[in-house]
Design an enzyme around this catalytic site. Structure first.
Site, PDB file in Angstrom:
ATOM      1  N   SER A 283      -5.723  -5.281   4.413  1.00 46.12           N
ATOM      2  CA  SER A 283      -4.585  -5.933   3.777  1.00 46.12           C
ATOM      3  C   SER A 283      -4.831  -7.428   3.547  1.00 46.12           C
ATOM      4  CB  SER A 283      -3.327  -5.684   4.615  1.00 46.12           C
ATOM      5  OG  SER A 283      -2.164  -6.124   3.958  1.00 46.12           O
TER       6      SER A 283
ATOM      7  N   ASP B 237      -1.451  -9.609  -2.257  1.00 40.40           N
ATOM      8  CA  ASP B 237      -2.373  -9.721  -1.128  1.00 40.40           C
ATOM      9  C   ASP B 237      -3.578  -8.828  -1.393  1.00 40.40           C
ATOM     10  OD1 ASP B 237      -1.131  -7.250  -0.765  1.00 40.40           O
ATOM     11  OD2 ASP B 237      -1.058  -7.426   1.411  1.00 40.40           O
TER      12      ASP B 237
ATOM     13  N   ASP C 281      -4.695  -5.919  -0.519  1.00 34.03           N
ATOM     14  CA  ASP C 281      -4.617  -4.498  -0.863  1.00 34.03           C
ATOM     15  C   ASP C 281      -3.465  -4.171  -1.809  1.00 34.03           C
ATOM     16  OD1 ASP C 281      -2.535  -4.756   1.027  1.00 34.03           O
ATOM     17  OD2 ASP C 281      -2.813  -2.717   1.757  1.00 34.03           O
TER      18      ASP C 281
ATOM     19  N   ASP D  26      -0.129  -4.363  -1.661  1.00 30.70           N
ATOM     20  CA  ASP D  26       1.184  -3.822  -1.311  1.00 30.70           C
ATOM     21  C   ASP D  26       2.228  -4.916  -1.103  1.00 30.70           C
ATOM     22  OD1 ASP D  26       0.301  -4.795   1.125  1.00 30.70           O
ATOM     23  OD2 ASP D  26       0.593  -2.927   2.231  1.00 30.70           O
TER      24      ASP D  26
END
Length: 445
Positions: A100, A239, A241, A243
């Site tokens: 992440s 960010d 990843d 999400d």
């Protein structure tokens, strides 16, 4: 109690403990045994742009194949992209290799069910049980097969665009889009461009090592500067990843997840499609809650973490929830937090309400909020100690109903997190510092 899984999959430093090739191979085998449905099954694997993703993709592939599971490799794709594609492929599960918003030295493994949801606790526990067993490869004729999905990105781009009305476009809008050198670099700019916006990009040149480095939603300063320099209408930051999403207004001022969620809720209310309470967390700003109350929209807080938000939304058939960090769930559009989808809902709301990001954010008075982390030498329950409870009580009395105090252990790191929120910034800082002193005294620091 889970041994390996945290609040959002398994995460850590590459090469250490559970983020090593041997463990991830065993994890793939165990997951295949549990999620493969006992008859081969099909599991998708996606990843962000970290250099270690190649290594862990190979390890997962070997473990899953050894369990007799067929694999579809997606390549670099966002976490919500994996959730969506898992549903459309009617796969048994989806796996994304990502840490992440963490730096490239970290990595992790997240799982999605066949419905594109996070795995329930009982399934994670079942996978942990399998990890403890000896790895046994199925017979050669039953080994899984591996194929690469060549059109994964195109499929996901079309899905994102489908979450706003087909007749809507963003012509005349100039955006700066910061992809954090992460998993949205090959999707987000194209989504906004294909919908008519003029797009200037940041963080779209990943090299395996620069994910989240000085860019993205956790490091928005570059975006704030770029929006002003480019004369853009607003900026969008994801960010690593994909999400999470934050935005920047035309003056270069950061707009957080609470404010974005307010904009979406206000638009849903205007359109007559709002359903249920908006779900935030213990960290959601008090000003955000009060702004929703003025609209007549209910608000409820859960524990910190998107899985708790989603659980409450499912229980109450609600549609909107999120965190100040920009993890926003639009359950009437998709099954998990999706930065691109959330950004599109905000842009659609601004167009529908005929307003700007600068103007609508004045409706949400953000209370000053201070977060102090106190690292612990070892896990301890400090929050229940009388001295700590007394200090919290005194702080709450001083706030006199115009603020909040929250102490909680981190879900992913050693610290105790101390949050104080209130109308007066100097008072908030002073109270947070005093509470930190008490906590440090209790651990002998």
């Amino acid at each position: 109690m889970r041994k390996y899984f945290g609040t959002d999959g398994i995460r850590g430093r590459v090469g250490e403990a559970n983020i090593s090739p041997d463990f991830v191979l065993k994890l793939g085998w165990a997951a295949g045994r549990v999620l493969g449905n006992g008859h081969g099954g099909k599991i998708l694997i996606g990843k962000d742009t970290r250099i270690s993703g190649y290594m862990f993709e190979s390890a997962l592939e070997a473990g899953l194949v050894a369990a007799g599971v067929n694999i579809r490799l997606l390549g670099p794709v966002s976490t919500p992209g994996v959730a969506y594609l898992t549903r459309t492929f009617r796969a048994s599960a989806g796996i994304v290799i990502t840490a992440s918003h963490n730096p490239y030295q970290d990595n992790g493994i997240k799982f999605f069910s066949s419905d594109g949801d996070k795995l329930p606790d009982e399934v994670e526990l079942a996978i942990e049980d399998e990890i403890e067993k000896p790895l046994k490869t199925v017979d050669a004729a039953s080994l899984g097969k591996v194929k690469r999905v060549e059109d994964a990105i195109g499929r996901y781009i079309e899905f994102c665009k489908s979450t706003i009305p087909a007749a809507m476009n963003f012509r005349g809008l100039k955006l700066v889009v910061d992809c954090a050198n992460g998993a949205t670099y090959n999707t987000a700019p194209y989504v906004f461009e294909e919908l008519g916006a003029e797009v200037v990009t940041l963080g779209t040149a990943p090299d395996g090592l620069n994910i989240n480095r000085d860019v993205g939603s956790t490091k928005p300063d570059a975006l704030c500067r770029a929006v002003v320099q480019e004369g853009a209408d607003l900026g969008v930051a994801f960010d690593g990843d994909g999400d999470r999403v934050l935005m920047v207004n035309s003056r270069g001022e950061l707009v957080d997840g609470d404010q974005l969620l307010y904009i979406i809720a206000r638009s849903r209310l205007h359109a007559g499609t709002m359903r249920g309470e908006v779900v935030g967390t213990l960290m959601s700003n008090l000003g955000f809650e009060q702004a929703l109350q003025r609209l007549g929209i209910g608000f409820v807080r859960t524990q910190v973490g998107d899985r708790y938000i989603m659980e409450y939304l499912k229980q109450t058939d609600g549609i909107l929830g999120g965190e100040p960090s920009g993890h926003i769930i639009c359950r009437d559009r998709t099954t998990t937090g999706d930065g691109i989808v959330a950004a599109l809902q905000v842009l659609a709301a601004l167009k529908r309400l005929d307003t700007s990001l600068d103007d609508i954010c004045t409706e949400v008075e953000q209370y000053p909020q201070v977060l102090v982390n106190v690292r612990l030498p070892e896990p301890r329950d400090l929050i229940g100690l009388p001295a700590v409870q007394d200090a919290v009580f005194v702080a709450e009395q001083e706030l006199a109903g115009r603020g909040r105090v929250l102490l909680r252990p981190s879900g992913t790191e050693p610290p105790v997190r101390i949050m104080v929120e209130g109308a007066d910034q100097d008072q908030v800082h002073s109270l947070a510092d005093r509470l930190a002193v008490v906590v440090r005294e209790q651990i002998g620091a």
